[in-house]
Design a protein around this motif. Structure first.
Motif, mmCIF file in Angstrom:
data_model
loop_
_atom_site.group_PDB
_atom_site.id
_atom_site.type_symbol
_atom_site.label_atom_id
_atom_site.label_comp_id
_atom_site.label_asym_id
_atom_site.label_seq_id
_atom_site.Cartn_x
_atom_site.Cartn_y
_atom_site.Cartn_z
ATOM 1 N N GLY A 60 50.608 52.008 85.970
ATOM 2 C CA GLY A 60 49.557 50.999 85.892
ATOM 3 C C GLY A 60 48.261 51.537 85.320
ATOM 4 O O GLY A 60 47.432 50.759 84.831
ATOM 5 N N HIS A 92 48.352 53.627 82.826
ATOM 6 C CA HIS A 92 48.787 54.025 81.480
ATOM 7 C C HIS A 92 48.955 55.537 81.373
ATOM 8 O O HIS A 92 48.551 56.166 80.380
ATOM 9 C CB HIS A 92 47.805 53.514 80.426
ATOM 10 N N PRO A 140 53.571 49.024 80.258
ATOM 11 C CA PRO A 140 53.065 47.644 80.264
ATOM 12 C C PRO A 140 51.550 47.588 80.415
ATOM 13 O O PRO A 140 50.986 48.113 81.386
ATOM 14 C CB PRO A 140 53.781 47.006 81.460
ATOM 15 N N GLY A 189 49.888 44.905 80.972
ATOM 16 C CA GLY A 189 49.518 43.942 81.999
ATOM 17 C C GLY A 189 49.332 44.559 83.362
ATOM 18 O O GLY A 189 48.592 44.024 84.202
ATOM 19 N N LEU A 190 49.979 45.695 83.617
ATOM 20 C CA LEU A 190 49.859 46.328 84.933
ATOM 21 C C LEU A 190 48.490 46.962 85.133
ATOM 22 O O LEU A 190 48.095 47.236 86.272
ATOM 23 C CB LEU A 190 50.955 47.375 85.109
ATOM 24 N N LEU A 198 45.871 45.192 87.703
ATOM 25 C CA LEU A 198 45.820 45.400 89.159
ATOM 26 C C LEU A 198 44.792 46.464 89.548
ATOM 27 O O LEU A 198 43.874 46.176 90.331
ATOM 28 C CB LEU A 198 47.210 45.759 89.679
ATOM 29 N N LEU A 249 58.630 39.365 86.377
ATOM 30 C CA LEU A 249 57.350 40.052 86.523
ATOM 31 C C LEU A 249 57.203 41.171 85.494
ATOM 32 O O LEU A 249 56.141 41.337 84.881
ATOM 33 C CB LEU A 249 57.232 40.611 87.941
ATOM 34 N N ILE A 250 58.280 41.933 85.289
ATOM 35 C CA ILE A 250 58.224 43.021 84.305
ATOM 36 C C ILE A 250 57.964 42.476 82.913
ATOM 37 O O ILE A 250 57.169 43.028 82.127
ATOM 38 C CB ILE A 250 59.531 43.834 84.353
ATOM 39 N N GLN A 251 58.595 41.372 82.562
ATOM 40 C CA GLN A 251 58.387 40.796 81.235
ATOM 41 C C GLN A 251 56.963 40.258 81.076
ATOM 42 O O GLN A 251 56.357 40.385 80.005
ATOM 43 C CB GLN A 251 59.409 39.683 80.994
ATOM 44 N N LEU A 310 54.370 41.511 82.464
ATOM 45 C CA LEU A 310 53.503 42.669 82.292
ATOM 46 C C LEU A 310 53.562 43.221 80.880
ATOM 47 O O LEU A 310 52.601 43.846 80.413
ATOM 48 C CB LEU A 310 53.896 43.761 83.291
ATOM 49 N N TYR A 311 54.660 42.986 80.182
ATOM 50 C CA TYR A 311 54.800 43.464 78.803
ATOM 51 C C TYR A 311 54.339 42.436 77.768
ATOM 52 O O TYR A 311 54.397 42.720 76.565
ATOM 53 C CB TYR A 311 56.254 43.844 78.512
ATOM 54 N N ASN A 350 51.654 43.721 75.363
ATOM 55 C CA ASN A 350 52.229 44.572 74.324
ATOM 56 C C ASN A 350 52.822 43.737 73.201
ATOM 57 O O ASN A 350 52.657 44.055 72.012
ATOM 58 C CB ASN A 350 53.310 45.475 74.921
#
Length: 478
Positions: free
Chosen positions: A48, A50, A64, A66-67, A70, A219-221, A223-224, A227
């Motif tokens: 999260g 990076h 991701p 998007g993470l 948080l 959720l994973i998608q 967050l990507y 990108n």
């Protein structure tokens, strides 16, 4: 306390999601014991921020974007709490408050990078220190700043008044051009996903993730998605992006091989020529450059007409640098062999963006600057017919005589500047321009003595003087 609170809440949230995935999925994906699960949560916390990590045979750096939201939100709240608790008196204490959060937070990130290391996953401790410090300094400092502005009753938009005219104009132009390109990238991704929605549904059915697994997959998608938006930006600019070694997705053609089974990858076009409708996106960088050039000159017109294209091109260069930075953050390797190269080329996207946006911004800035001074001369009007032919010579011979400029001063709001005529047009006097949407605000008064320092204005915030002497005087009078 603020740094520990932010890190602790972030790890707790990710640990909850990791435990849910461990319960719903086969234990081999996360480890057999709870210790491996907790270590996986720490690794997710580092992702999260990076922070890349190494695996046998390669590295993983495409993380991701998007993470990052948080820990950013948690640090923002921590910064506001710090400003309220410490009751910071002045805006100049913002830098020290941001450092107070960033230092301990970087130490926590480095410690967790050591805790999260396993035989197969090796997080980068250096990246953890740098990323933790940078994110805490920016997000925590933003929280401190906005809390100070709220306590003092200052509107956030007034922060632009603190910047000089030219840097402010470049900031507005760069943000508008970059935002236009990002919106185009988002549209390309959404159109591609909708057009191939059936393939995305069939991929999800083949995975059969179940209820909890499906929620985690969604959720994973999500967050990507940032990108994917940057990938769409690279496609609109021209260089495109890769989905593995030897692959390319660009307006010149599409050549991809086997890709991971992720439903959102259904947005990729088929091999062969690029879709015809997507080629219209190639005109967006020039439109973004035109918008950026106009806004750059609208807020800070150039006195020398030849300088306007230069500032427009500088706006294109800054836009290219911003897009290159986004490509660096959005792409990277996803392992070894084929997935060792995923994402757009940062230097190619930055260079082509600077040329395309810079060229359009230079032309638009020149036209906007020319129209600005044309409106000024039209508002000034023609030279008076009854002005004597030698009026300028007489005025030059008599330096004590003041020239009357009041008749040629344009009304407020017609383009700015002043002018006057005594036989010939007077060039416009340079005026400090401002954004049309922002109200004119009083400048800080810096002429007060040091003894009155407690009551002076500092960046638009006035502080009351100490009331103790006044109270003492009241007691003497009583």
């Amino acid at each position: 306390m603020a740094a520990a609170w932010s890190a602790g809440i972030g790890v707790a949230v990710l640990m909850t999601l990791t435990v849910a995935g461990w319960v719903a999925a086969p234990h081999g994906a996360f480890g057999e014991d709870i210790g491996e699960v907790l270590r996986t949560a720490v690794q997710a916390w580092l992702v999260g921020h990076h922070v890349g990590f190494g695996i046998p045979g390669g590295d993983v750096a495409m993380l991701p974007l998007g993470l990052v939201v948080l820990p950013g939100l948690l640090l923002y709240r921590a910064g506001r709490w710090l400003a309220r608790s410490c009751e910071l008196p002045r805006l100049r204490h913002l830098f020290r408050a941001a450092l107070a959060i960033a230092g301990p937070y970087a130490a926590i990130a480095g410690t967790l990078a050591l805790v999260g290391q396993t035989e197969t996953v090796q997080p980068s401790m250096l990246q953890a220190l740098i990323a933790g410090f940078s994110l805490a300094f920016v997000a925590g400092g933003a929280g401190v700043l906005f809390q100070l502005l709220r306590d003092k009753g200052i509107a956030k938009r007034r922060l632009l008044e603190l910047m000089p005219d030219r840097p402010r104009s470049l900031l507005v132009g760069t943000l508008s051009a970059t935002g236009t390109l990002l919106v185009t990238g988002a549209l390309l991704f959404c159109v591609g996903l909708v057009a191939n929605g059936g393939e995305a549904v069939s991929t999800t059915g083949e995975l059969a993730p179940g209820l909890v697994g499906g929620a985690l997959l969604l959720l994973i998608q999500l967050l990507y998605v940032p990108n994917a938006v940057v990938f769409g930006l690279a496609y609109a600019v021209g260089p495109g992006f890769s989905v593995g070694v030897g692959t390319i997705v660009a307006p010149t053609g599409v050549s991809v091989g086997a890709v991971p089974m992720l439903p959102m990858l259904a947005a990729l076009p088929d091999n062969g020529p690029a879709p015809v409708l997507s080629l219209a996106a190639l005109a967006v960088p020039f439109a973004a450059g035109g918008l950026g050039g106009v806004l750059t000159q609208r807020s800070a017109p150039a006195v020398v007409n030849e300088a306007a294209p230069l500032w427009g091109f500088v706006c294109g260069v800054t836009t290219g640098l911003a897009c290159a930075a986004l490509c660096v953050a959005a792409g990277g390797p996803l392992g070894a062999e084929r997935l060792a190269s995923v994402g757009p080329s940062a230097w190619q996207v930055g260079l082509i963006t600077a040329l395309e946006v810079g060229l359009a911004a230079a032309i638009a800035a020149w036209v906007a600057n020319w129209r600005y001074y044309r409106r000024f001369h039209a508002a000034a009007g023609p030279a008076p017919a009854d002005a004597p032919a030698g009026a300028d010579e007489d005025a030059a011979a008599a330096p004590g005589r003041k020239r009357d400029r009041r008749a040629a001063v344009p009304a407020r709001g017609d383009g700015g500047g002043r002018g006057g005529y005594e036989g010939a047009p007077v060039p416009p006097r340079r005026r400090r321009p401002r954004l049309p949407s922002l109200p004119r605000l009083p400048r800080p008064r810096l002429r007060r003595r040091a003894a009155e320092d407690d009551g002076e204005e500092f960046y638009g915030i006035t502080y009351e003087a100490d009331e103790e002497p006044a109270a003492a005087d009241d007691g003497d009078r009583e």
